[in-house]
Every structure is written in C-alpha cells, then in structure tokens.
Design an enzyme around this catalytic site. Structure first.
Site, PDB file in Angstrom:
ATOM      1  N   GLU A   1      -6.234   5.197   7.768  1.00 31.33           N
ATOM      2  CA  GLU A   1      -6.707   6.098   7.516  1.00 31.33           C
ATOM      3  C   GLU A   1      -7.627   7.117   6.884  1.00 31.33           C
ATOM      4  O   GLU A   1      -7.964   8.110   7.171  1.00 31.33           O
ATOM      5  CB  GLU A   1      -4.705   6.874   6.632  1.00 31.33           C
ATOM      6  CG  GLU A   1      -3.773   6.043   7.207  1.00 31.33           C
ATOM      7  CD  GLU A   1      -2.788   5.433   6.803  1.00 31.33           C
ATOM      8  OE1 GLU A   1      -2.248   5.439   5.496  1.00 31.33           O
ATOM      9  OE2 GLU A   1      -1.897   4.910   7.489  1.00 31.33           O
TER      10      GLU A   1
ATOM     11  N   ASN B   1       0.481  -1.039   0.383  1.00 32.05           N
ATOM     12  CA  ASN B   1      -0.402   0.091   0.379  1.00 32.05           C
ATOM     13  C   ASN B   1       0.782   1.248  -0.116  1.00 32.05           C
ATOM     14  O   ASN B   1       1.454   1.787   1.088  1.00 32.05           O
ATOM     15  CB  ASN B   1      -0.737  -0.731   1.102  1.00 32.05           C
ATOM     16  CG  ASN B   1      -1.264   1.017   1.610  1.00 32.05           C
ATOM     17  OD1 ASN B   1      -1.907   2.081   0.309  1.00 32.05           O
ATOM     18  ND2 ASN B   1      -2.430   1.443   2.270  1.00 32.05           N
TER      19      ASN B   1
ATOM     20  N   GLY C   1       2.988   2.336  11.129  1.00 27.80           N
ATOM     21  CA  GLY C   1       4.291   3.432  10.452  1.00 27.80           C
ATOM     22  C   GLY C   1       4.843   4.284  11.551  1.00 27.80           C
ATOM     23  O   GLY C   1       5.671   5.076  11.576  1.00 27.80           O
TER      24      GLY C   1
ATOM     25  N   HIS D   1      -9.112   1.325   5.226  1.00 23.69           N
ATOM     26  CA  HIS D   1      -8.514   1.394   6.027  1.00 23.69           C
ATOM     27  C   HIS D   1      -8.333   2.760   6.829  1.00 23.69           C
ATOM     28  O   HIS D   1      -9.037   3.065   7.192  1.00 23.69           O
ATOM     29  CB  HIS D   1      -7.040   2.301   4.675  1.00 23.69           C
ATOM     30  CG  HIS D   1      -5.813   1.708   5.456  1.00 23.69           C
ATOM     31  ND1 HIS D   1      -5.290   2.485   6.135  1.00 23.69           N
ATOM     32  CD2 HIS D   1      -4.482   1.305   5.428  1.00 23.69           C
ATOM     33  CE1 HIS D   1      -4.279   2.351   7.071  1.00 23.69           C
ATOM     34  NE2 HIS D   1      -3.983   1.699   6.111  1.00 23.69           N
TER      35      HIS D   1
ATOM     36  N   LYS E   1      -0.308   3.894  -0.422  1.00 24.72           N
ATOM     37  CA  LYS E   1      -0.535   5.682   0.112  1.00 24.72           C
ATOM     38  C   LYS E   1      -0.511   6.671  -0.497  1.00 24.72           C
ATOM     39  O   LYS E   1       0.082   6.559  -2.065  1.00 24.72           O
ATOM     40  CB  LYS E   1       0.242   5.671   1.914  1.00 24.72           C
ATOM     41  CG  LYS E   1      -0.210   4.151   2.212  1.00 24.72           C
ATOM     42  CD  LYS E   1       0.060   4.610   3.546  1.00 24.72           C
ATOM     43  CE  LYS E   1       0.349   3.251   5.153  1.00 24.72           C
ATOM     44  NZ  LYS E   1      -0.417   3.495   6.567  1.00 24.72           N
TER      45      LYS E   1
ATOM     46  N   GLU F   1      -4.605  -4.618  10.960  1.00 23.68           N
ATOM     47  CA  GLU F   1      -4.241  -3.449  10.663  1.00 23.68           C
ATOM     48  C   GLU F   1      -3.888  -2.575  11.945  1.00 23.68           C
ATOM     49  O   GLU F   1      -5.041  -2.131  12.189  1.00 23.68           O
ATOM     50  CB  GLU F   1      -4.083  -1.982   9.625  1.00 23.68           C
ATOM     51  CG  GLU F   1      -3.716  -3.223   8.225  1.00 23.68           C
ATOM     52  CD  GLU F   1      -3.357  -2.653   7.218  1.00 23.68           C
ATOM     53  OE1 GLU F   1      -2.245  -2.403   6.864  1.00 23.68           O
ATOM     54  OE2 GLU F   1      -3.864  -1.456   7.326  1.00 23.68           O
TER      55      GLU F   1
ATOM     56  N   SER G   1       3.667  -2.000  10.546  1.00 22.32           N
ATOM     57  CA  SER G   1       5.332  -1.742  10.529  1.00 22.32           C
ATOM     58  C   SER G   1       5.760  -3.343   9.943  1.00 22.32           C
ATOM     59  O   SER G   1       6.112  -4.054  10.971  1.00 22.32           O
ATOM     60  CB  SER G   1       5.685  -1.574  12.047  1.00 22.32           C
ATOM     61  OG  SER G   1       4.811  -0.053  11.741  1.00 22.32           O
TER      62      SER G   1
HETATM   63  P1  13P Z   1       3.109   0.234   7.803  1.00 22.01           P
HETATM   64  O1  13P Z   1       3.704  -0.714   7.138  1.00 22.01           O
HETATM   65  O2  13P Z   1       3.920   1.505   6.843  1.00 22.01           O
HETATM   66  O3  13P Z   1       3.271   0.681   9.018  1.00 22.01           O
HETATM   67  O4  13P Z   1       1.942   0.706   6.975  1.00 22.01           O
HETATM   68  C1  13P Z   1       0.876  -0.642   7.681  1.00 22.01           C
HETATM   69  C2  13P Z   1      -0.267   0.275   6.692  1.00 22.01           C
HETATM   70  O5  13P Z   1      -1.338   0.933   6.452  1.00 22.01           O
HETATM   71  C3  13P Z   1      -0.890  -0.701   4.944  1.00 22.01           C
HETATM   72  O6  13P Z   1      -1.777  -0.651   5.494  1.00 22.01           O
END
Ligand code: 13P
Length: 252
Positions: free
Chosen positions: A98, A9, A172, A96, A11, A166, A212
């Site tokens: 976010e 992803n 992140g 997601h 983003k 997640e 992560s």
């Molecule tokens: P990270 O791997 O940067 O923690 O992000 C995970 C994520 O949100 C994948 O959709």
C-alpha cells in the site's frame, strides 16, 4: 529452527481508545505469559504509546507501520526511525504494497528506510509481492527477486530482518494464495537470500506470508516448510481471529 512470527498490521484503523481495547482483548485471548511464537501488533502512530504501555510485561512486541530514512527535518507527515524506536517499537514494517501503490515508495526508498531502521536498532519486516498483472504475465519470480535484491542493496547484516511475502492480489480481497503458491515464492525468496548471504544466514531468516490469512487457512499455510508466520491485516482487527491465527502458528 526458525520461530514463527505473527504480526497484526492494523493499517489505518482504530482510534487510540479502540486500539487499546483491541490490544487488551488480544492479550486476554492469548492468556498471561503466552510464548508459543513471536507476536507483534502494528497500530497507527498516535496509538503506539497506548498499545505499547499495555504490552509491557508481555512477550508481545510493538511494531510501527513505516518510518522515514531521515532523522528529522522538513518532511511533513513523516515519522523517523528514531522516533518509532523511542515510542517503544522493536519492529518496523517497510515497503508494504500500500506504501508502494499509494505513496510512491520504490525499491530505492524502501532500501533507504531499511538501512536507517536497522542502524537505529529496529528489526525490520520488509514487504515484497507481485500484482495480479505481474502474476498473470508470469513475472512473479523476477519482480519479487528484484524487490529483495534492491531493497537489501548494501545491507550487510540481515540478522534483524524478516521478509513478508504479500501478493498484492491477495491483500484484503479474501483471495489467499494457496499454500503451494505461497511456498513456491517463499522458496524463491530464500534462494535469492542464499545467493546474497549464503546458506547459513539465509536459513535463519523468517519469511512471513500475508494476504487474507484467516483462522480457517492459517494452519495449512504455516505448515509449509518456508512459511514462517504471517503478516495479518483484516483478521488482526478481531481479537478472537488474531488469537486463533497466533495459536495456529504456535502449534505448527
Ligand atoms: P489482509 O490480511 O487484510 O489481506 O492484509 C494483509 C496485509 O496487507 C498485511 O500487511
């Protein structure tokens, strides 16, 4: 036997040119004809076509980061399921954290998007996960099962569904859920699916872990019985790291 699935992803990262370069590098890291596990990449909307063109002829799949539940109309800034499908996507990520945190997505809007995406012939990665406050309050199980139940309300056929667990506190942040912590929630999600759809259907659904994931922790996570791959954020922006994670899944 569930085939592992790894999706990057990206983003809100990379221009069209940068995205094409990254996709090309991932393909060359994996080598021609890679088929060790299912792999997808989710660039931003403007880069979908360029990345899709590069993935043609490979086993790698094009993934959208979201889609709307209406076909078209006055929804400034949105992109519909049929549009991402027409752009060459086979999968779409929905719900997601976010999107939930910054753009007002709720279990109800996630549910509408999932239904529309499935009806357009897209496969769906539905994201669920608890915040740090929820984990500390001991309500992880309740939050995640509600997200699964409400997200799938009225969805009769989940054969084209993947669930991504997640934990928001691990996204992140460099903090990964331990393989035992992740497995516990994956097991709970599968139990919810058994209740909703029965054992045979639930045992076929892939549940990815996201938060992560790195080359150094991928193999341990993917070795757990209910962890069927990963949804990778930061590490998917490095071709070498992403390829190492994919190879770890392929070797599980
Ligand atoms: P990270 O791997 O940067 O923690 O992000 C995970 C994520 O949100 C994948 O959709």
């Amino acid at each position: 036997m569930r085939t592992k699935i790894i999706v990057g992803n990206w983003k809100m990262n990379n221009t069209i040119a940068e995205s094409a370069l990254l996709a090309r590098d991932v393909l060359s890291e994996l080598g021609e004809g890679f088929s060790g596990c299912e792999v997808g990449m989710a660039p931003t909307y403007p880069a979908l076509q360029a990345v899709g063109t590069l993935l043609e002829g490979s086993t790698l799949q094009l993934v959208a980061q979201n889609c709307h539940y209406e076909n078209d109309g006055a929804y400034t800034g949105e992109v519909s399921a049929r549009m991402v499908k027409a752009a060459g996507c086979s999968f779409v990520i929905i719900g997601h954290s976010e999107r939930r945190q910054y753009f007002g997505e709720t279990n109800a809007t996630v549910n509408l998007r999932i239904k529309k995406a499935l009806s357009e012939g897209l496969k769906v990665i539905m994201c669920v996960g608890e915040t740090l406050e929820e984990r500390e309050a001991g309500v992880t199980g309740a939050v995640v099962s509600t997200q699964v139940r409400e997200g799938l309300e009225g969805v009769d056929d989940i054969s084209a569904l993947v669930i991504a667990y997640e934990p928001v506190w691990a996204i992140g942040t460099g903090k990964t859920a331990s393989s035992a912590q992740a497995e516990e929630v994956h097991d709970l999600i599968r139990t919810v699916l058994v209740k909703l759809y029965g054992e045979a259907v639930a045992s076929e659904i892939r549940i990815q872990y996201g938060g992560s994931v790195k080359p150094s922790n991928a193999a341990e996570l993917f070795a757990m019985p209910n962890i069927d791959g990963g949804l990778i954020g930061g590490a998917s922006l490095s071709a070498a790291d992403f390829a190492a994670i994919i190879k770890a899944a392929a070797e599980c």
